[in-house]
Write a protein that holds these residues in place. Structure first.
Motif, PDB file in Angstrom:
ATOM      1  N   VAL A  68      10.810  -2.634   1.066  1.00 18.22           N
ATOM      2  CA  VAL A  68      11.295  -1.963   2.284  1.00 18.22           C
ATOM      3  C   VAL A  68      12.234  -0.818   1.923  1.00 18.22           C
ATOM      4  O   VAL A  68      12.127   0.286   2.490  1.00 18.22           O
ATOM      5  CB  VAL A  68      11.998  -2.963   3.220  1.00 18.22           C
ATOM      6  N   ASN A  69      13.168  -1.049   1.000  1.00 19.64           N
ATOM      7  CA  ASN A  69      14.090   0.010   0.594  1.00 19.64           C
ATOM      8  C   ASN A  69      13.339   1.201   0.014  1.00 19.64           C
ATOM      9  O   ASN A  69      13.709   2.361   0.247  1.00 19.64           O
ATOM     10  CB  ASN A  69      15.092  -0.516  -0.429  1.00 19.64           C
ATOM     11  N   PHE A  70      12.280   0.924  -0.734  1.00 24.45           N
ATOM     12  CA  PHE A  70      11.529   2.007  -1.371  1.00 24.45           C
ATOM     13  C   PHE A  70      10.741   2.815  -0.345  1.00 24.45           C
ATOM     14  O   PHE A  70      10.822   4.046  -0.322  1.00 24.45           O
ATOM     15  CB  PHE A  70      10.586   1.428  -2.425  1.00 24.45           C
ATOM     16  N   THR A  81       0.837  -1.218   0.000  1.00 23.04           N
ATOM     17  CA  THR A  81       0.000   0.000   0.000  1.00 23.04           C
ATOM     18  C   THR A  81       0.865   1.259   0.000  1.00 23.04           C
ATOM     19  O   THR A  81       0.621   2.197  -0.765  1.00 23.04           O
ATOM     20  CB  THR A  81      -0.937  -0.001   1.221  1.00 23.04           C
ATOM     21  N   LEU A  82       1.871   1.293   0.880  1.00 22.68           N
ATOM     22  CA  LEU A  82       2.759   2.461   0.932  1.00 22.68           C
ATOM     23  C   LEU A  82       3.532   2.630  -0.369  1.00 22.68           C
ATOM     24  O   LEU A  82       3.686   3.755  -0.876  1.00 22.68           O
ATOM     25  CB  LEU A  82       3.739   2.325   2.097  1.00 22.68           C
ATOM     26  N   PHE A  84       3.267   5.972  -2.583  1.00 25.40           N
ATOM     27  CA  PHE A  84       4.460   6.766  -2.877  1.00 25.40           C
ATOM     28  C   PHE A  84       4.742   6.812  -4.374  1.00 25.40           C
ATOM     29  O   PHE A  84       5.132   7.851  -4.909  1.00 25.40           O
ATOM     30  CB  PHE A  84       5.672   6.197  -2.137  1.00 25.40           C
ATOM     31  N   SER A  85       4.556   5.683  -5.057  1.00 28.54           N
ATOM     32  CA  SER A  85       4.828   5.633  -6.501  1.00 28.54           C
ATOM     33  C   SER A  85       3.921   6.574  -7.264  1.00 28.54           C
ATOM     34  O   SER A  85       4.374   7.324  -8.151  1.00 28.54           O
ATOM     35  CB  SER A  85       4.638   4.210  -7.024  1.00 28.54           C
ATOM     36  N   LEU A  86       2.642   6.550  -6.946  1.00 27.96           N
ATOM     37  CA  LEU A  86       1.682   7.384  -7.672  1.00 27.96           C
ATOM     38  C   LEU A  86       1.924   8.867  -7.404  1.00 27.96           C
ATOM     39  O   LEU A  86       1.867   9.691  -8.327  1.00 27.96           O
ATOM     40  CB  LEU A  86       0.255   6.994  -7.285  1.00 27.96           C
ATOM     41  N   ILE A  97      11.050   5.991 -11.521  1.00 30.06           N
ATOM     42  CA  ILE A  97       9.848   5.444 -10.887  1.00 30.06           C
ATOM     43  C   ILE A  97       9.233   4.342 -11.729  1.00 30.06           C
ATOM     44  O   ILE A  97       8.708   3.352 -11.193  1.00 30.06           O
ATOM     45  CB  ILE A  97       8.826   6.568 -10.582  1.00 30.06           C
ATOM     46  N   LEU A  98       9.301   4.450 -13.046  1.00 32.62           N
ATOM     47  CA  LEU A  98       8.788   3.373 -13.889  1.00 32.62           C
ATOM     48  C   LEU A  98       9.634   2.113 -13.741  1.00 32.62           C
ATOM     49  O   LEU A  98       9.109   0.993 -13.762  1.00 32.62           O
ATOM     50  CB  LEU A  98       8.743   3.815 -15.356  1.00 32.62           C
TER      51      LEU A  98
END
Length: 411
Positions: free
Chosen positions: A330-332, A14-15, A19-21, A61-62
């Motif tokens: 986790v890193n992201f 979920t996080l 964050f990606s969007l 990000i892609l």
């Protein structure tokens, strides 16, 4: 335990999605220019920095999204399980051969996924903006060397991971945390000596004016500087930079030859003082300590999510893909925390450097020149700065430098 594991996965995914969007949105639509940016830079300069950064950010990000979706797909679709069983059958009871085969397949697929994004941001985009001085064969050679290093070191990591799984089924996470902590120290010690020279040539700075400057600053900082090196960065890029690396006998400050050739002495002095400040403040030791602490937390979390994937008598190769997805997520999602710590160290080094040089104007002019010549985003979205910046933005650095010295006159 299964419920706890499920909650960890749901939280991470979920996080990561959120964050990606948000990151992608601000990469595409960075918003209005900050008023304070126009006080130091022209609107055209700000727009150029945004245009250059947009391509890098979208590629980043892609790349993350596609790799994560691939790992989720291969695990959720059952293809990962089938591949794991196929590797075990192929190995015919030789468990380590099965682990290695699975690792090689997953590594190769992910390398193919990363390749277009790496090529775009590392070669095409740099050529388009006039930064790259590298030919395609030279870039490809670097890519192959980096990939080979990643393959070999990753293979060693997989061996140690499954060794811990099989020999210490209850405390493997603790053993892996110890392995990883040792690796952090070994990497810091030997990377400058054995890995960096595979890509660049380093030699002592011969300019007596620079060496005199180094000695002056080192005496003032009460530091013993063993090596001050220049790197032939110009064979790959027109950008200027500097860094400090190593621990113990391998400590060194490295300046790009572009920096020495294109910047005035006052700004070179500001760079050297900044790198010395990292040493004076013990940032490498602090980074190693925090990295070790964080690694034990990650390994503990991995223990919780992997328990249902393995038993005392059977550790399938599939565990590697599950573990890899966990680490990627986790890193992201922890990037804001990691980068916040890094930015604080950079601010501390900037401010300490001012006390060494007693020349805040040179430090600020350096930050402005670096930002302009490197096409930095001069007015980054606050979310992207918070999420992904390892160094403060140029506006933040100017503000923090001004807290120590005399404000730089506005244009």
């Amino acid at each position: 335990m299964k419920t706890r594991s499920t909650m960890i996965w749901i939280s991470l995914i979920t996080l990561a999605l959120l964050f990606s969007l948000v990151y992608l949105w601000y990469a595409l639509f960075p918003g209005q220019i900050r008023p304070e940016a126009v006080r130091f830079f022209g609107v055209e300069q700000i727009e150029q920095g945004r245009d250059y950064s947009r391509g890098i950010r979208i590629s980043y990000i892609l790349n993350f999204i596609v790799q994560t979706l691939f790992l989720l797909w291969i695990l959720a679709s059952g293809r990962g399980s089938r591949l794991s069983r196929a590797c075990e059958q192929w190995a015919q009871g030789r468990k380590w051969s099965g682990y290695l085969a699975f690792y090689l397949v997953i590594w190769s697929l992910l390398a193919l996924i990363r390749l277009p994004f790496t090529f775009f941001s590392g070669f095409y985009w740099q050529q388009l903006w006039g930064f790259s001085t590298q030919s395609f064969p030279s870039w490809w050679g670097d890519f192959l060397k980096e990939s080979l290093l990643d393959l070999v070191l990753g293979g060693v990591g997989v061996f140690l991971l499954f060794l811990a799984f099989r020999n210490w089924p209850r405390i493997w996470w603790l053993i892996c945390g110890i392995f990883f902590s040792l690796w952090l120290v070994i990497q810091s010690l030997f990377w400058p000596v054995f890995v960096a020279p595979l890509f660049n040539h380093f030699q002592p700075i011969a300019n007596p004016e620079i060496t005199s400057m180094v000695n002056e600053l080192a005496n003032k900082a009460d530091l013993a500087i063993d090596e001050m090196l220049v790197m032939d960065a110009s064979i790959r890029t027109t950008k200027a930079n500097a860094y400090f690396a190593g621990v113990g006998e391998t400590k060194r400050i490295v300046l790009y030859d572009n920096l020495l050739n294109q910047y005035p002495k006052e700004e070179i002095k500001a760079v050297i003082a900044h790198e010395m400040a990292h040493w004076q403040k013990g940032h490498i030791a602090r980074g190693l300590f925090l990295g070790t602490l964080g690694s034990f937390l990650v390994w503990g979390g991995a223990y919780l999510v992997l328990r249902q994937e393995m038993s005392r008598h059977h550790v399938p190769p599939l565990v590697w893909a599950v573990f890899l997805l966990f680490v990627v997520l986790v890193n992201f999602v922890s990037a804001p925390l990691q980068n916040s710590i890094s930015r604080q160290m950079e601010i501390e080094a900037d401010q300490t450097a001012i006390l060494l040089t007693e020349d805040p104007q040179a430090a600020i002019q350096l930050q402005m020149n670096l930002a302009l010549k490197n096409r930095s985003d001069l007015s980054p979205p606050k979310f992207i700065e918070w999420f992904s910046y390892t160094h403060p933005s140029v506006l933040t650095r100017i503000e923090k430098i001004n807290e120590v010295g005399v404000p730089f006159p506005l244009k």
